[in-house]
Design a protein around this motif. Structure first.
Motif, PDB file in Angstrom:
ATOM      1  N   GLY A 182      -6.218 -18.622   7.456  1.00  0.00           N
ATOM      2  CA  GLY A 182      -6.977 -19.600   6.673  1.00  0.00           C
ATOM      3  C   GLY A 182      -7.682 -18.914   5.521  1.00  0.00           C
ATOM      4  N   TRP A 183      -8.352 -19.724   4.690  1.00  0.00           N
ATOM      5  CA  TRP A 183      -9.074 -19.151   3.543  1.00  0.00           C
ATOM      6  C   TRP A 183     -10.323 -18.439   4.029  1.00  0.00           C
ATOM      7  CZ3 TRP A 183      -5.744 -18.789   0.012  1.00  0.00           C
ATOM      8  CH2 TRP A 183      -4.811 -19.791  -0.196  1.00  0.00           C
TER       9      TRP A 183
ATOM     10  N   GLY B  14      -0.893 -16.560   0.609  1.00  0.00           N
ATOM     11  CA  GLY B  14      -1.170 -15.808  -0.612  1.00  0.00           C
ATOM     12  C   GLY B  14      -2.574 -16.073  -1.118  1.00  0.00           C
ATOM     13  N   LEU B  15      -2.757 -15.793  -2.411  1.00  0.00           N
ATOM     14  CA  LEU B  15      -4.093 -15.904  -3.012  1.00  0.00           C
ATOM     15  C   LEU B  15      -4.468 -17.361  -3.224  1.00  0.00           C
ATOM     16  CD1 LEU B  15      -3.854 -13.160  -5.810  1.00  0.00           C
ATOM     17  CD2 LEU B  15      -4.772 -12.926  -3.492  1.00  0.00           C
TER      18      LEU B  15
ATOM     19  N   ASP C 289      -8.154  -8.732  -3.406  1.00  0.00           N
ATOM     20  CA  ASP C 289      -7.629  -8.708  -4.771  1.00  0.00           C
ATOM     21  C   ASP C 289      -8.392  -9.516  -5.818  1.00  0.00           C
ATOM     22  OD1 ASP C 289      -5.316  -6.949  -5.100  1.00  0.00           O
ATOM     23  OD2 ASP C 289      -4.500  -8.124  -3.457  1.00  0.00           O
TER      24      ASP C 289
ATOM     25  N   ALA D 230       0.858  -1.185   0.000  1.00  0.00           N
ATOM     26  CA  ALA D 230       0.000   0.000   0.000  1.00  0.00           C
ATOM     27  C   ALA D 230       0.891   1.230   0.000  1.00  0.00           C
ATOM     28  CB  ALA D 230      -0.880   0.000   1.248  1.00  0.00           C
TER      29      ALA D 230
ATOM     30  N   SER E  97     -12.452 -13.746  -3.628  1.00  0.00           N
ATOM     31  CA  SER E  97     -12.095 -13.381  -2.255  1.00  0.00           C
ATOM     32  C   SER E  97     -12.984 -12.248  -1.747  1.00  0.00           C
ATOM     33  CB  SER E  97     -10.626 -12.976  -2.182  1.00  0.00           C
ATOM     34  OG  SER E  97      -9.829 -14.054  -2.594  1.00  0.00           O
TER      35      SER E  97
ATOM     36  N   GLY F  14      -7.570  -9.655   4.526  1.00  0.00           N
ATOM     37  CA  GLY F  14      -6.405  -9.629   3.655  1.00  0.00           C
ATOM     38  C   GLY F  14      -5.392  -8.664   4.246  1.00  0.00           C
ATOM     39  N   CYS F  15      -4.658  -9.135   5.273  1.00  0.00           N
ATOM     40  CA  CYS F  15      -3.749  -8.212   5.977  1.00  0.00           C
ATOM     41  C   CYS F  15      -2.313  -8.324   5.491  1.00  0.00           C
ATOM     42  CB  CYS F  15      -3.806  -8.455   7.484  1.00  0.00           C
ATOM     43  SG  CYS F  15      -3.317 -10.126   7.955  1.00  0.00           S
ATOM     44  N   ASN F  16      -1.988  -9.416   4.781  1.00  0.00           N
ATOM     45  CA  ASN F  16      -0.635  -9.640   4.304  1.00  0.00           C
ATOM     46  C   ASN F  16       0.355  -9.486   5.457  1.00  0.00           C
ATOM     47  OD1 ASN F  16       1.943  -8.706   2.455  1.00  0.00           O
ATOM     48  ND2 ASN F  16       0.617 -10.159   1.446  1.00  0.00           N
TER      49      ASN F  16
ATOM     50  N   GLU G 138      -9.759  -6.447   9.178  1.00  0.00           N
ATOM     51  CA  GLU G 138      -9.052  -6.343   7.903  1.00  0.00           C
ATOM     52  C   GLU G 138      -9.092  -7.712   7.243  1.00  0.00           C
ATOM     53  OE1 GLU G 138      -4.901  -5.302   8.117  1.00  0.00           O
ATOM     54  OE2 GLU G 138      -4.819  -4.810   5.984  1.00  0.00           O
TER      55      GLU G 138
HETATM   56  C1  LIG Z   1      -3.036  -6.973  -1.299  1.00  0.00           C
HETATM   57  S1  LIG Z   1      -2.747  -8.085  -0.003  1.00  0.00           S
HETATM   58  C2  LIG Z   1      -3.258  -7.212   1.436  1.00  0.00           C
HETATM   59  C3  LIG Z   1      -2.418  -5.998   1.743  1.00  0.00           C
HETATM   60  C4  LIG Z   1      -2.657  -5.398   3.099  1.00  0.00           C
HETATM   61  N1  LIG Z   1      -4.064  -5.109   3.326  1.00  0.00           N
HETATM   62  C5  LIG Z   1      -1.875  -4.095   3.216  1.00  0.00           C
HETATM   63  O1  LIG Z   1      -2.453  -3.044   2.973  1.00  0.00           O
HETATM   64  O2  LIG Z   1      -0.680  -4.137   3.511  1.00  0.00           O
HETATM   65  C6  LIG Z   1      -4.026  -9.259  -0.211  1.00  0.00           C
HETATM   66  C7  LIG Z   1      -3.984 -10.361   0.827  1.00  0.00           C
HETATM   67  O3  LIG Z   1      -5.213 -11.068   0.789  1.00  0.00           O
HETATM   68  C8  LIG Z   1      -4.960 -12.426   1.063  1.00  0.00           C
HETATM   69  N2  LIG Z   1      -6.079 -13.192   0.478  1.00  0.00           N
HETATM   70  C9  LIG Z   1      -6.642 -12.976  -0.729  1.00  0.00           C
HETATM   71  N3  LIG Z   1      -7.666 -13.836  -0.931  1.00  0.00           N
HETATM   72  C10 LIG Z   1      -7.734 -14.608   0.185  1.00  0.00           C
HETATM   73  C11 LIG Z   1      -8.611 -15.667   0.595  1.00  0.00           C
HETATM   74  N4  LIG Z   1      -9.599 -16.097  -0.215  1.00  0.00           N
HETATM   75  N5  LIG Z   1      -8.436 -16.204   1.803  1.00  0.00           N
HETATM   76  C12 LIG Z   1      -7.435 -15.760   2.625  1.00  0.00           C
HETATM   77  N6  LIG Z   1      -6.570 -14.773   2.292  1.00  0.00           N
HETATM   78  C13 LIG Z   1      -6.732 -14.182   1.082  1.00  0.00           C
HETATM   79  C14 LIG Z   1      -3.611 -12.717   0.429  1.00  0.00           C
HETATM   80  O4  LIG Z   1      -2.953 -13.769   1.094  1.00  0.00           O
HETATM   81  C15 LIG Z   1      -2.875 -11.377   0.575  1.00  0.00           C
HETATM   82  O5  LIG Z   1      -1.995 -11.398   1.657  1.00  0.00           O
END
Ligand SMILES: C[S@@+](CC[C@H](N)C(=O)[O-])C[C@H]1O[C@@H](n2cnc3c(N)ncnc32)[C@H](O)[C@@H]1O
Length: 247
Positions: A147-148, A104-105, A169, A45, A173, A73-75, A71
């Motif tokens: 987890g997912w 990841g995705l 993304d 970001a 999701s 999708g916290c990465n 949040e």
């Molecule tokens: C763009 S990153 C997030 C960035 C973070 N919000 C930041 O601003 O620093 C998207 C995150 O969503 C997670 N993600 C996407 N789809 C997912 C799903 N279906 N289940 C779990 N995690 C998911 C990915 O693992 C990734 O880390």
């Protein structure tokens, strides 16, 4: 509260050139080469995204919107850090929940595959990276939900939500979280949507594909087609955010 930390933490400001870049830029200018070096955008970001996040979350705190902060999708936690710092100072009674696969995705489904932007495992970071950053800054960890989304979100979201950052993304999701989050949002709660790109509102020729995440807008627009709320676009330079306020 002051918000300069959204530029200074981990050197997040990518506008100020370093000394050697300024020197190179001077040489390029002298040679009349119309190119300028600047630091790369931070990993997930940029400063504008964090500014949007700051002001939107601040509104929900100022108006005492009931509920916790999530949040999706916290990465490795850069935006989680912004929210943690704000809650510590302004609303310590609110809990902070961060969801991610930390793998990841997921495998893109049919709706996302056609975009050809992402593949399984893109953006994977271990949860330890987020934990390490929080430790470095001396911050209390959020509740981590690994987890997912399709498995964790329906069961583990807090009862009431005052603010949600949705950052998955993909179409799938986004669709896996939006109905559950929306249902739990208090009136006045704000949902911020990362990489909500609407090229009719804000055309960006030359924007690389991975900033576009076109499935996000498709999912959001489809979800809100029969809802009273309106999704608006917020400028954030290379990125783009959407947001809505629950009625
Ligand atoms: C763009 S990153 C997030 C960035 C973070 N919000 C930041 O601003 O620093 C998207 C995150 O969503 C997670 N993600 C996407 N789809 C997912 C799903 N279906 N289940 C779990 N995690 C998911 C990915 O693992 C990734 O880390």
């Amino acid at each position: 509260m002051h918000n300069a930390f959204i530029a200074t933490t981990f050197d997040w400001d990518h506008r100020s050139s370093t000394a050697w870049q300024r020197f190179t830029n001077k040489v390029l200018r002298k040679l009349r080469i119309p190119v300028k070096l600047s630091p790369p955008q931070p990993y997930q970001a940029n400063v504008e995204v964090r500014m949007n996040l700051f002001h939107l979350l601040d509104q929900t705190i100022a108006f005492n919107v009931p509920g916790d902060v999530v949040e999706l999708g916290c990465n490795d936690g850069d935006c989680t850090i912004v929210m943690r710092k704000m809650l510590d100072e302004m609303a310590p009674q609110k809990e902070l929940h961060a969801f991610d696969s930390f793998e990841g995705l997921p495998e893109p489904g049919e709706n996302d595959r056609k975009d050809g932007v992402y593949g399984k495992g893109n953006m994977a970071v271990p949860a330890e990276r987020l934990v390490e950053k929080f430790k470095q800054l001396g911050l209390k960890l959020p509740h981590l939900h690994k987890g997912w989304f399709e498995h964790t979100v329906p069961k583990e979201l807090p009862e009431r939500i005052s603010f949600a950052l949705i950052d998955g993304d993909l179409y799938s999701s986004t669709m896996d979280v939006l109905p559950h989050v929306y249902e739990r949002m208090s009136p006045g709660a704000i949902g911020m949507i990362a990489v909500y790109v609407d090229e009719e509102v804000f055309p960006r020729p030359g924007l690389p594909g991975h900033y576009k995440s076109p499935g996000v807008k498709r999912a959001v627009d489809e979800f809100f087609a029969d809802k009273p709320e309106k999704v608006s676009l917020l400028y954030s330079c290379e990125n783009s955010n959407g947001y809505f306020r629950k009625l």
